[in-house]
Write a protein that holds these residues in place. Structure first.
Motif, PDB file in Angstrom:
ATOM      1  N   SER A 474      -2.941  12.919   5.967  1.00 59.26           N
ATOM      2  CA  SER A 474      -2.673  12.238   4.699  1.00 59.26           C
ATOM      3  C   SER A 474      -2.984  10.758   4.831  1.00 59.26           C
ATOM      4  CB  SER A 474      -1.205  12.432   4.295  1.00 59.26           C
ATOM      5  OG  SER A 474      -0.956  13.765   3.892  1.00 59.26           O
ATOM      6  N   LEU A 475      -2.731  10.186   5.997  1.00 56.69           N
ATOM      7  CA  LEU A 475      -3.098   8.796   6.232  1.00 56.69           C
ATOM      8  C   LEU A 475      -4.613   8.629   6.196  1.00 56.69           C
ATOM      9  CD1 LEU A 475      -0.595   7.907   9.118  1.00 56.69           C
ATOM     10  CD2 LEU A 475      -0.371   7.393   6.681  1.00 56.69           C
ATOM     11  N   PHE A 476      -5.338   9.575   6.781  1.00 66.99           N
ATOM     12  CA  PHE A 476      -6.803   9.496   6.743  1.00 66.99           C
ATOM     13  C   PHE A 476      -7.323   9.593   5.312  1.00 66.99           C
ATOM     14  CE2 PHE A 476      -6.734  11.110  11.304  1.00 66.99           C
ATOM     15  CZ  PHE A 476      -7.105   9.886  11.834  1.00 66.99           C
ATOM     16  N   TRP A 477      -6.624  10.350   4.452  1.00 63.81           N
ATOM     17  CA  TRP A 477      -7.058  10.425   3.057  1.00 63.81           C
ATOM     18  C   TRP A 477      -6.958   9.059   2.391  1.00 63.81           C
ATOM     19  CZ3 TRP A 477      -4.351   9.977  -1.725  1.00 63.81           C
ATOM     20  CH2 TRP A 477      -5.146  10.287  -2.837  1.00 63.81           C
ATOM     21  N   VAL A 478      -5.859   8.359   2.647  1.00 63.49           N
ATOM     22  CA  VAL A 478      -5.721   7.002   2.098  1.00 63.49           C
ATOM     23  C   VAL A 478      -6.851   6.113   2.611  1.00 63.49           C
ATOM     24  CG1 VAL A 478      -4.249   4.959   1.966  1.00 63.49           C
ATOM     25  CG2 VAL A 478      -3.217   7.248   1.895  1.00 63.49           C
ATOM     26  N   SER A 479      -7.167   6.229   3.904  1.00 61.02           N
ATOM     27  CA  SER A 479      -8.279   5.451   4.469  1.00 61.02           C
ATOM     28  C   SER A 479      -9.591   5.815   3.800  1.00 61.02           C
ATOM     29  CB  SER A 479      -8.373   5.699   5.984  1.00 61.02           C
ATOM     30  OG  SER A 479      -7.229   5.222   6.653  1.00 61.02           O
ATOM     31  N   MET A 480      -9.754   7.081   3.454  1.00 54.68           N
ATOM     32  CA  MET A 480     -10.984   7.539   2.812  1.00 54.68           C
ATOM     33  C   MET A 480     -11.133   6.926   1.416  1.00 54.68           C
ATOM     34  SD  MET A 480     -12.079  11.529   2.593  1.00 54.68           S
ATOM     35  CE  MET A 480     -13.731  12.056   2.163  1.00 54.68           C
ATOM     36  N   LEU A 498      -3.896   5.875  -6.976  1.00 54.70           N
ATOM     37  CA  LEU A 498      -2.861   4.950  -6.505  1.00 54.70           C
ATOM     38  C   LEU A 498      -1.464   5.567  -6.507  1.00 54.70           C
ATOM     39  CD1 LEU A 498      -4.027   1.539  -8.015  1.00 54.70           C
ATOM     40  CD2 LEU A 498      -4.519   2.522  -5.760  1.00 54.70           C
ATOM     41  N   PRO A 499      -1.056   6.322  -7.555  1.00 50.60           N
ATOM     42  CA  PRO A 499       0.270   6.950  -7.494  1.00 50.60           C
ATOM     43  C   PRO A 499       0.412   7.922  -6.315  1.00 50.60           C
ATOM     44  CG  PRO A 499      -0.530   6.930  -9.743  1.00 50.60           C
ATOM     45  CD  PRO A 499      -1.686   6.515  -8.881  1.00 50.60           C
ATOM     46  N   ALA A 500      -0.641   8.681  -6.019  1.00 48.22           N
ATOM     47  CA  ALA A 500      -0.583   9.611  -4.888  1.00 48.22           C
ATOM     48  C   ALA A 500      -0.487   8.848  -3.572  1.00 48.22           C
ATOM     49  CB  ALA A 500      -1.816  10.512  -4.883  1.00 48.22           C
ATOM     50  N   ILE A 501      -1.221   7.742  -3.462  1.00 45.88           N
ATOM     51  CA  ILE A 501      -1.135   6.917  -2.258  1.00 45.88           C
ATOM     52  C   ILE A 501       0.276   6.363  -2.103  1.00 45.88           C
ATOM     53  CG2 ILE A 501      -1.943   4.749  -1.221  1.00 45.88           C
ATOM     54  CD1 ILE A 501      -4.703   5.362  -2.425  1.00 45.88           C
ATOM     55  N   ALA A 502       0.878   5.949  -3.220  1.00 46.00           N
ATOM     56  CA  ALA A 502       2.246   5.427  -3.175  1.00 46.00           C
ATOM     57  C   ALA A 502       3.222   6.489  -2.666  1.00 46.00           C
ATOM     58  CB  ALA A 502       2.663   4.937  -4.560  1.00 46.00           C
ATOM     59  N   GLU A 503       3.020   7.740  -3.084  1.00 47.00           N
ATOM     60  CA  GLU A 503       3.904   8.814  -2.622  1.00 47.00           C
ATOM     61  C   GLU A 503       3.766   9.041  -1.122  1.00 47.00           C
ATOM     62  OE1 GLU A 503       3.244  12.354  -4.922  1.00 47.00           O
ATOM     63  OE2 GLU A 503       4.801  11.780  -6.355  1.00 47.00           O
ATOM     64  N   ILE A 504       2.544   9.013  -0.619  1.00 48.34           N
ATOM     65  CA  ILE A 504       2.329   9.188   0.821  1.00 48.34           C
ATOM     66  C   ILE A 504       2.986   8.042   1.588  1.00 48.34           C
ATOM     67  CG2 ILE A 504       0.582   9.222   2.647  1.00 48.34           C
ATOM     68  CD1 ILE A 504      -1.289  10.571   0.581  1.00 48.34           C
ATOM     69  N   MET A 505       2.780   6.827   1.110  1.00 48.52           N
ATOM     70  CA  MET A 505       3.378   5.675   1.793  1.00 48.52           C
ATOM     71  C   MET A 505       4.903   5.741   1.748  1.00 48.52           C
ATOM     72  SD  MET A 505       0.845   3.902   3.053  1.00 48.52           S
ATOM     73  CE  MET A 505       0.349   5.561   3.539  1.00 48.52           C
ATOM     74  N   ALA A 555       0.915   1.965  10.222  1.00 44.64           N
ATOM     75  CA  ALA A 555       0.832   0.535   9.913  1.00 44.64           C
ATOM     76  C   ALA A 555      -0.577   0.157   9.468  1.00 44.64           C
ATOM     77  CB  ALA A 555       1.244  -0.278  11.140  1.00 44.64           C
ATOM     78  N   TYR A 556      -1.580   0.674  10.173  1.00 46.93           N
ATOM     79  CA  TYR A 556      -2.989   0.437   9.803  1.00 46.93           C
ATOM     80  C   TYR A 556      -3.258   0.891   8.378  1.00 46.93           C
ATOM     81  CZ  TYR A 556      -7.952   2.052   9.792  1.00 46.93           C
ATOM     82  OH  TYR A 556      -9.267   2.335   9.484  1.00 46.93           O
ATOM     83  N   THR A 557      -2.764   2.087   8.044  1.00 54.05           N
ATOM     84  CA  THR A 557      -3.034   2.662   6.726  1.00 54.05           C
ATOM     85  C   THR A 557      -2.238   1.933   5.648  1.00 54.05           C
ATOM     86  OG1 THR A 557      -3.287   4.793   7.859  1.00 54.05           O
ATOM     87  CG2 THR A 557      -3.193   4.827   5.463  1.00 54.05           C
ATOM     88  N   MET A 558      -1.011   1.530   5.972  1.00 55.62           N
ATOM     89  CA  MET A 558      -0.220   0.784   4.996  1.00 55.62           C
ATOM     90  C   MET A 558      -0.922  -0.512   4.596  1.00 55.62           C
ATOM     91  SD  MET A 558       3.725   1.260   6.241  1.00 55.62           S
ATOM     92  CE  MET A 558       4.702   2.661   5.671  1.00 55.62           C
ATOM     93  N   LYS A 559      -1.585  -1.139   5.532  1.00 49.66           N
ATOM     94  CA  LYS A 559      -2.318  -2.366   5.203  1.00 49.66           C
ATOM     95  C   LYS A 559      -3.492  -2.059   4.277  1.00 49.66           C
ATOM     96  CE  LYS A 559      -1.109  -5.201   9.212  1.00 49.66           C
ATOM     97  NZ  LYS A 559      -1.640  -6.001  10.351  1.00 49.66           N
ATOM     98  N   GLN A 560      -4.166  -0.941   4.513  1.00 44.38           N
ATOM     99  CA  GLN A 560      -5.251  -0.561   3.606  1.00 44.38           C
ATOM    100  C   GLN A 560      -4.708  -0.256   2.210  1.00 44.38           C
ATOM    101  OE1 GLN A 560      -7.015   2.729   5.839  1.00 44.38           O
ATOM    102  NE2 GLN A 560      -8.751   1.430   6.390  1.00 44.38           N
ATOM    103  N   ALA A 617      -3.077   0.169  18.109  1.00 40.87           N
ATOM    104  CA  ALA A 617      -2.473  -1.159  18.265  1.00 40.87           C
ATOM    105  C   ALA A 617      -3.476  -2.249  17.896  1.00 40.87           C
ATOM    106  CB  ALA A 617      -1.973  -1.349  19.695  1.00 40.87           C
ATOM    107  N   VAL A 618      -4.735  -2.049  18.265  1.00 39.22           N
ATOM    108  CA  VAL A 618      -5.779  -3.018  17.935  1.00 39.22           C
ATOM    109  C   VAL A 618      -6.116  -2.953  16.454  1.00 39.22           C
ATOM    110  CG1 VAL A 618      -8.196  -3.634  18.314  1.00 39.22           C
ATOM    111  CG2 VAL A 618      -6.739  -3.055  20.264  1.00 39.22           C
ATOM    112  N   LEU A 619      -6.343  -1.749  15.929  1.00 34.23           N
ATOM    113  CA  LEU A 619      -6.769  -1.609  14.535  1.00 34.23           C
ATOM    114  C   LEU A 619      -5.676  -2.018  13.542  1.00 34.23           C
ATOM    115  CD1 LEU A 619      -8.780   1.744  14.662  1.00 34.23           C
ATOM    116  CD2 LEU A 619      -9.671  -0.580  14.526  1.00 34.23           C
ATOM    117  N   SER A 620      -4.429  -1.801  13.902  1.00 30.61           N
ATOM    118  CA  SER A 620      -3.327  -2.153  12.993  1.00 30.61           C
ATOM    119  C   SER A 620      -2.969  -3.621  13.055  1.00 30.61           C
ATOM    120  CB  SER A 620      -2.088  -1.321  13.333  1.00 30.61           C
ATOM    121  OG  SER A 620      -1.558  -1.725  14.598  1.00 30.61           O
ATOM    122  N   GLY A 621      -3.465  -4.325  14.087  1.00 31.66           N
ATOM    123  CA  GLY A 621      -3.094  -5.724  14.251  1.00 31.66           C
ATOM    124  C   GLY A 621      -1.786  -5.900  14.986  1.00 31.66           C
ATOM    125  N   ALA A 622      -1.292  -4.865  15.668  1.00 28.72           N
ATOM    126  CA  ALA A 622      -0.055  -4.988  16.436  1.00 28.72           C
ATOM    127  C   ALA A 622      -0.233  -5.917  17.631  1.00 28.72           C
ATOM    128  CB  ALA A 622       0.424  -3.613  16.909  1.00 28.72           C
TER     129      ALA A 622
END
Length: 790
Positions: A474-480, A498-505, A555-560, A617-622
């Motif tokens: 589901s995170l990869f779908w948001v990235s897609m 956007l509403p579906a992304i909000a539900e996943i988040m 975290a990476y996907t939440m930023k996207q 860790a690198v991609l999310s900016g951690a």
């Protein structure tokens, strides 16, 4: 013009139905159709069965156009006056059951005409990708002119008892997950030869039974299927021949047979095996043309590779001491002349073994070949370099991506033919960069949107008749969706998600343990990657809680997602997601970073380490930008930690780029060179031993050649601006082209001054500007041609 009352969903369907390039009558999207869904009146409606439908009609003159909408459950192949017209429908679900729009005018004639359809239902044996209600066929004229062919009780139907399912034991024989449905066994003496042609005698056929109204989305009640226009182009077929025969036992096959110029005869009471080698993997409908040989049994077995006695594939070009195992079809000859056997569905293969046993009559084999098919991806990009070995990787990767593109982004055409989000994200980027075609990407995004569960997550694969939820997918779908937004200016399409992304988040936010700043216990199948962790690829800590891998991917996907919300005016939602992402990054880093090892552990207990945790860790900016390089260096050179397989190598490269290590990309191509050395003609699912020899997530080098070596990346949403930051590594020069929504991007670059400088040419399409980066220097780019000299 469409009525103003059409919903935004209909508007989307109208716009993307352009894939078929034929206009749909707008009234068919605003209420019930005149045509009925029809079926066989006596057959079991949800059981295995193959059916033929026919309709005769007269024309006093040839029409300039004769447009119809057509669909079926499960599948159909449409004929007009004996000529094959199209196949379908594109797979969807019962709420989005796709129909094709076809102009039949080129196939019609003055006088009597016959429309005929082959329809089949695999019942409980259907592929997992096949959703179904019951056996049915539908054909609706576009206007009153074509209403004469609407499906109703005036159509005739016959159940074809020649078919029975076979090849049902593949999962056991191959010892692998295989869910593409059965093979076909066809008894020629029961087959109604010529059923699709105009002069066939159908007097004994039954009147078809109407079973349901046909209605589009937003209309109807008690709907068995809710209709939606096909959003991808129709597929064509082209002949593909076998270049070689690798072995026979018994009768020799003449050299001219492979070219279709010389048939061969098998005497009565003889047996023969012939191993055909297509030399490269393909997806095609095999077609076998035979005469005489009443009672002869012909078995066709299809395989990506042969197996030795230890069930290992080894070098794919070697056949000595190996046998074929896999999906197969069986045809039993009826003794007629020029009988053409073709399975209902296409087959994936490199090798095909033809096994023939004759009875009292000799069998004449006229010809054997394939009709290749699939999504019509067109290669528009190009790549050349000072390393000629990259050409073979480029060609093989493109073949892999093309064979895994059909009505869905298939994970593997041989074993599953299922569309997974994790695979599809990578496949979609390959499509955008190499072909510029975004239609299949749009369908995949929409398919997963339709798959959502009451919890708000998308299903891990869809369409699918079995429930599978992989939360990380589901995170990869948001990235897609984010990828699409960055590469295409199409706000209306993106905004609906956007509403579906909000539900996943929200699902993930509710699982953050505030005292730790990490995700707690996770439900469902938390797959990450093969060959690590456990037999199911589940991340450590996923089920018990506090997986660094999933926490950091989240975290990476939440930023996207936050970037998307911000762009569409949802500032508060964006701020909340940025805050949640920072919370996950901070908590995970604090609890999982081992300063002594310089690595991110998989869990706070620090009992195991993997490349996957460090990548996120690198991609999310951690980790800070200045620390990312050290972490990536550790990941690349520390033994004893979990290694990524081909799927996650895509993300390994993304992390290398973020850490400023793109120039080391060439060193990461050894797994692909090894596959080529092993004789693979497409790229495999994972390192040896592998199940699938064709798995599109492994074609990521085709994207990386353009996005990493050439460094072409969107610098603004909708690809309104471009960044070009080449990373040639050990290469001395590159030359490439790539499709962009505005046209083509061209570049030709060469290192100078012992690799410290660069010169060349770049051409951008109209209305595209950007920035060129090299060794800390920048050049502003404009539309048209420009010279680079740094």
């Amino acid at each position: 013009m469409l009525k103003k009352t059409l919903t935004a969903l209909f508007l989307m369907f109208i716009s993307i139905a352009q894939g078929q390039e034929i206009s749909i009558n707008s009234s068919l999207l605003t209420g019930s159709w005149a045509a009925n869904w029809i079926t066989h009146p006596a057959a079991a409606q949800r059981a295995y069965g193959v059916y033929h439908f026919r309709k005769h009609f007269e024309l006093s003159q040839l029409p300039a156009s004769f447009i119809v909408q057509v669909s079926a459950d499960n599948r159909y192949r449409l004929f007009v006056n004996g000529a094959a017209v199209c196949s379908g429908p594109a797979r969807g679900d019962l709420f989005n059951w796709y129909f094709e729009t076809i102009d039949l005018a080129p196939y019609l004639k003055v006088g009597k005409n016959t429309i005929a359809a082959l329809v089949w239902n695999m019942g409980e044996l259907a592929p997992v990708a096949q959703i179904s209600n019951q056996t049915g066929f539908l054909l609706q004229g576009n206007t009153a002119k074509e209403a004469i062919v609407n499906t109703n009780s005036s159509w005739l139907v016959l159940q074809n008892k020649a078919y029975s399912p076979t090849s049902l034991d593949n999962r056991e024989r191959l010892q692998a997950y295989m869910v593409v449905g059965p093979g076909d066994q066809v008894d020629g003496k029961q087959y109604p030869w010529g059923w699709e042609k105009n002069g066939y005698d159908d007097q004994a056929w039954l009147a078809a039974k109407p079973i349901s109204d046909s209605v589009p989305i937003g209309y109807g009640t008690d709907n068995l299927w809710t209709m939606a226009p096909r959003t991808i182009p129709l597929f064509k077929e082209s002949m593909t021949r076998f270049p070689s025969i690798r072995r026979t036992n018994g009768i020799s096959v003449p050299d001219g047979f492979l070219s279709g110029k010389m048939p061969f005869l098998i005497p009565a009471h003889q047996s023969l095996k012939v191993l055909f080698d297509h030399q490269v993997a393909c997806v095609a409908y095999p077609e076998l043309l035979l005469s005489a040989g009443k009672g002869a049994k012909i078995k066709l077995t299809y395989a990506e590779a042969l197996f030795d006695q230890d069930r290992q594939k080894g070098n794919r070009n070697e056949i000595e001491g190996k046998e074929i195992l896999g999906n197969y079809d069986v045809f039993i000859a009826d003794g007629g002349q020029e009988r053409l056997f073709r399975p209902l569905w296409w087959r994936a293969y490199r090798y095909v073994e033809m096994e023939i046993s004759t009875r009292d009559e000799p069998l004449l084999v006229h010809d054997f070949y394939g009709q290749s098919t699939g999504y019509p991806l067109t290669l528009k990009a190009s790549f050349e370099s000072s390393d000629p070995s990259l050409k073979k990787i480029w060609e093989t990767g493109w073949r892999t991506a093309a064979l895994c593109a059909g009505e869905l982004y298939y994970d593997t055409p041989y074993y599953e033919q299922l569309q997974y989000t994790g695979d599809s994200r990578i496949q979609a980027l390959i499509s955008l960069y190499l072909s510029g075609d975004d239609r299949l990407m749009r369908k995949a995004i929409t398919d997963f949107y339709h798959s959502r569960t009451p919890e708000g997550l998308t299903q891990g694969r869809y369409p699918s008749n079995r429930l599978q939820i992989i939360p990380t997918f589901s995170l990869f779908w948001v990235s897609m969706v984010h990828d699409y937004w960055m590469h295409r200016k199409d706000d209306a399409f993106v905004k609906q998600f956007l509403p579906a992304i909000a539900e996943i988040m929200s699902w993930y936010e509710n699982r953050i343990q505030k005292d730790k700043g990490m995700l707690g216990p996770m439900k469902w199948w938390n797959f990450v990657d093969w060959d690590n962790f456990n037999d199911w690829g589940v991340a450590p800590g996923a089920e018990q809680g506090n997986s660094s891998i999933i926490s950091l991917q989240c975290a990476y996907t939440m930023k996207q997602a936050a970037t998307l919300f911000n762009a569409f005016g949802k500032k508060d939602d964006a701020e909340a997601l940025f805050a949640a992402a920072n919370e996950l990054n901070y908590g995970t880093y604090q609890r999982c970073f081992n300063a002594e090892k310089g690595l991110i552990a998989d869990t706070p207990e620090k009992l195991s380490y993997s490349q996957h945790a460090g990548i996120w860790a690198v991609l999310s900016g951690a980790v800070r930008q200045d620390a990312a390089r050290n972490l990536m260096s550790k990941l690349l050179h520390t033994s004893g930690i979990g290694q990524v397989t081909f799927f996650y190598r895509f993300y390994l490269v993304q992390a290398m780029k973020r850490a400023g290590m793109a120039n080391q990309y060439m060193e990461q191509l050894e797994p692909w060179r090894h596959m080529l050395d092993m004789g693979l003609t497409t790229f495999a699912e994972k390192p040896e031993p592998t199940r699938s020899d064709c798995h599109a997530w492994s074609a990521s080098p085709n994207y990386d050649f353009l996005a990493t070596i050439c460094g072409i990346m969107p610098a603004a949403p909708g690809f309104r601006k471009v960044n070009i930051a080449p990373a040639l590594g050990s290469l001395s020069w590159i030359k490439a082209s790539m499709p962009h929504p505005n046209g083509m991007i061209y570049l030709e670059l060469q290192k100078t001054q012992q690799g410290k400088g660069i010169k060349g040419k770049i051409e951008l399409p109209e209305k595209l500007s950007g920035t060129f980066y090299w060794e800390g220097m920048e050049i502003e780019l404009h539309e048209g041609k420009q010279v680079i000299q740094l």
